[in-house]
Design a protein around this motif. Structure first.
Motif, mmCIF file in Angstrom:
data_model
loop_
_atom_site.group_PDB
_atom_site.id
_atom_site.type_symbol
_atom_site.label_atom_id
_atom_site.label_comp_id
_atom_site.label_asym_id
_atom_site.label_seq_id
_atom_site.Cartn_x
_atom_site.Cartn_y
_atom_site.Cartn_z
ATOM 1 N N ALA A 231 0.437 -1.063 0.236
ATOM 2 C CA ALA A 231 0.205 0.265 0.219
ATOM 3 C C ALA A 231 0.988 1.250 0.181
ATOM 4 O O ALA A 231 0.418 2.468 -0.230
ATOM 5 C CB ALA A 231 -0.690 -0.421 1.224
ATOM 6 N N GLU A 232 1.722 1.386 0.947
ATOM 7 C CA GLU A 232 2.427 2.706 0.439
ATOM 8 C C GLU A 232 3.377 3.068 -0.767
ATOM 9 O O GLU A 232 3.361 3.957 -0.877
ATOM 10 C CB GLU A 232 4.046 2.510 1.661
ATOM 11 C CG GLU A 232 5.317 3.471 1.957
ATOM 12 C CD GLU A 232 4.542 4.478 2.703
ATOM 13 O OE1 GLU A 232 4.424 5.631 2.027
ATOM 14 O OE2 GLU A 232 3.005 4.446 3.498
ATOM 15 N N ARG A 235 0.288 5.173 -2.123
ATOM 16 C CA ARG A 235 0.498 5.997 -0.957
ATOM 17 C C ARG A 235 1.569 7.466 -1.977
ATOM 18 O O ARG A 235 1.229 8.588 -1.884
ATOM 19 C CB ARG A 235 0.532 6.081 -0.028
ATOM 20 C CG ARG A 235 -0.551 5.062 1.381
ATOM 21 C CD ARG A 235 -0.628 5.202 2.771
ATOM 22 N NE ARG A 235 -0.928 4.572 2.682
ATOM 23 C CZ ARG A 235 -1.000 2.987 3.769
ATOM 24 N NH1 ARG A 235 0.188 2.662 3.252
ATOM 25 N NH2 ARG A 235 -2.194 2.253 4.025
ATOM 26 N N HIS A 236 2.886 6.618 -2.053
ATOM 27 C CA HIS A 236 3.671 7.323 -2.417
ATOM 28 C C HIS A 236 3.234 7.988 -3.940
ATOM 29 O O HIS A 236 3.866 8.848 -4.167
ATOM 30 C CB HIS A 236 5.615 5.972 -2.921
ATOM 31 C CG HIS A 236 5.997 6.981 -3.870
ATOM 32 N ND1 HIS A 236 6.879 8.027 -2.600
ATOM 33 C CD2 HIS A 236 6.695 6.979 -4.902
ATOM 34 C CE1 HIS A 236 7.532 8.088 -3.566
ATOM 35 N NE2 HIS A 236 7.210 8.239 -4.548
ATOM 36 N N ARG A 238 0.375 8.195 -5.463
ATOM 37 C CA ARG A 238 -1.073 9.224 -4.881
ATOM 38 C C ARG A 238 0.208 10.937 -4.796
ATOM 39 O O ARG A 238 -0.968 11.926 -4.784
ATOM 40 C CB ARG A 238 -2.087 8.315 -4.218
ATOM 41 C CG ARG A 238 -2.787 9.866 -3.424
ATOM 42 C CD ARG A 238 -3.937 10.037 -4.674
ATOM 43 N NE ARG A 238 -4.314 9.518 -4.987
ATOM 44 C CZ ARG A 238 -5.114 8.695 -6.477
ATOM 45 N NH1 ARG A 238 -5.035 10.249 -7.537
ATOM 46 N NH2 ARG A 238 -5.757 7.903 -7.328
ATOM 47 N N LYS A 239 0.496 10.686 -3.491
ATOM 48 C CA LYS A 239 1.106 12.094 -3.440
ATOM 49 C C LYS A 239 2.270 13.131 -4.847
ATOM 50 O O LYS A 239 2.045 13.474 -4.920
ATOM 51 C CB LYS A 239 2.790 11.717 -1.960
ATOM 52 C CG LYS A 239 3.029 12.672 -1.490
ATOM 53 C CD LYS A 239 3.877 12.093 -0.222
ATOM 54 C CE LYS A 239 4.740 13.482 0.588
ATOM 55 N NZ LYS A 239 5.627 13.008 1.554
#
Length: 265
Positions: A231-232, A235-236, A238-239
């Motif tokens: 998931a990270e 997230r990376h 998306r950021k």
């Protein structure tokens, strides 16, 4: 089926980001078509749209920005002429291990022979030596591990991919026994070692450059995140998209292509 739902023939071709009208029955399944050397003309793209393609995939593991822009321009013409909407997907390279064949000559590998995988990219690819774009393979694998190389995932029934078994680690080089005869040919050979962690970023510098330029310019609908491990990684991504402003609504499709991704699914 609910008799009050108004089914329309073209609803399945709606853009992936365009909300369905209240009277529409939502089409959840999308048909993704990869636009490549043999499928980039206006005529062929138009036929794909008429057949039901709802998302066009642009694979940036090969080809430059100008090449893919020409293809996208053809897609726009096809969309206008067919009146079929189509989403645009940018597929990243990600932490993909590649065999570097500078001369692009076919490489013949013979069963029961040995081949060395080396991170020395100054060397030419031969039947005995394959340069790869990863310096950490020798520390990541061990004797007895299996490695697959080819344009696609190995099936065991074709001769364009090869199955290797690690027999020795020699410095940064990995010596392998060839388990099946094969000829590597074409634009790209990828290397798969599913059981190990590849210490490379999910979004490479090349990926970020392509997204920041081609992706922003064309306001892409979907980012296809290659080799997503957890998931990270999402997230990376998306950021990074959020920082670009125009792409804050871009959807992220996580590609599960290794054991790490399966375990974190």
């Amino acid at each position: 089926m609910n008799p009050h739902l108004n089914l329309e023939e073209n609803m399945k071709l709606a853009s992936v980001l365009q909300p369905s009208k209240p009277s529409f029955f939502p089409a959840m399944t999308k048909i993704i078509g990869t636009l490549g050397p043999k499928s980039r003309s206006v005529e062929i793209i138009s036929n794909c749209l008429k057949a039901g393609m709802s998302v066009a995939r642009f694979d940036f593991s090969w080809g430059d920005i100008d090449y893919h822009q020409e293809t996208l321009d053809n897609l726009k013409i096809a969309v206008k002429s067919t009146k079929k909407l189509c989403g645009v997907m940018l597929d990243t390279v990600g932490p993909e291990l590649q065999v570097i064949n500078k001369k692009e000559n076919p490489i013949s590998l013979q069963e029961d022979s040995f081949v060395v995988l080396t991170p020395d990219l100054d060397k030419e690819a031969t039947s005995c030596l394959l340069p790869i774009n990863f310096t950490g393979l020798a520390t990541a694998v061990k004797k007895g591990d299996t490695i697959f190389i080819g344009q696609y995932l190995f099936t065991g029934s074709e001769t364009t991919s090869v199955w290797l078994e690690v027999t020795e680690i020699s410095g940064e080089d990995v010596v392998c026994l060839i388990k099946n005869s094969a000829t590597l040919s074409g634009l790209l050979y990828t290397l798969h070692v599913s059981q190990i962690h590849i210490n490379l970023p999910t979004l490479t510098d090349k990926d970020k450059e392509v997204i920041s330029s081609w992706g922003v310019r064309n306001n892409i609908d979907i980012l296809s995140l290659s080799y997503t491990r957890d998931a990270e990684d999402v997230r990376h991504a998306r950021k990074f998209l959020s920082k670009l402003g125009d792409l804050y609504q871009t959807q992220i499709f996580a590609k599960i292509e290794n054991v790490e991704g399966i375990n974190s699914f």
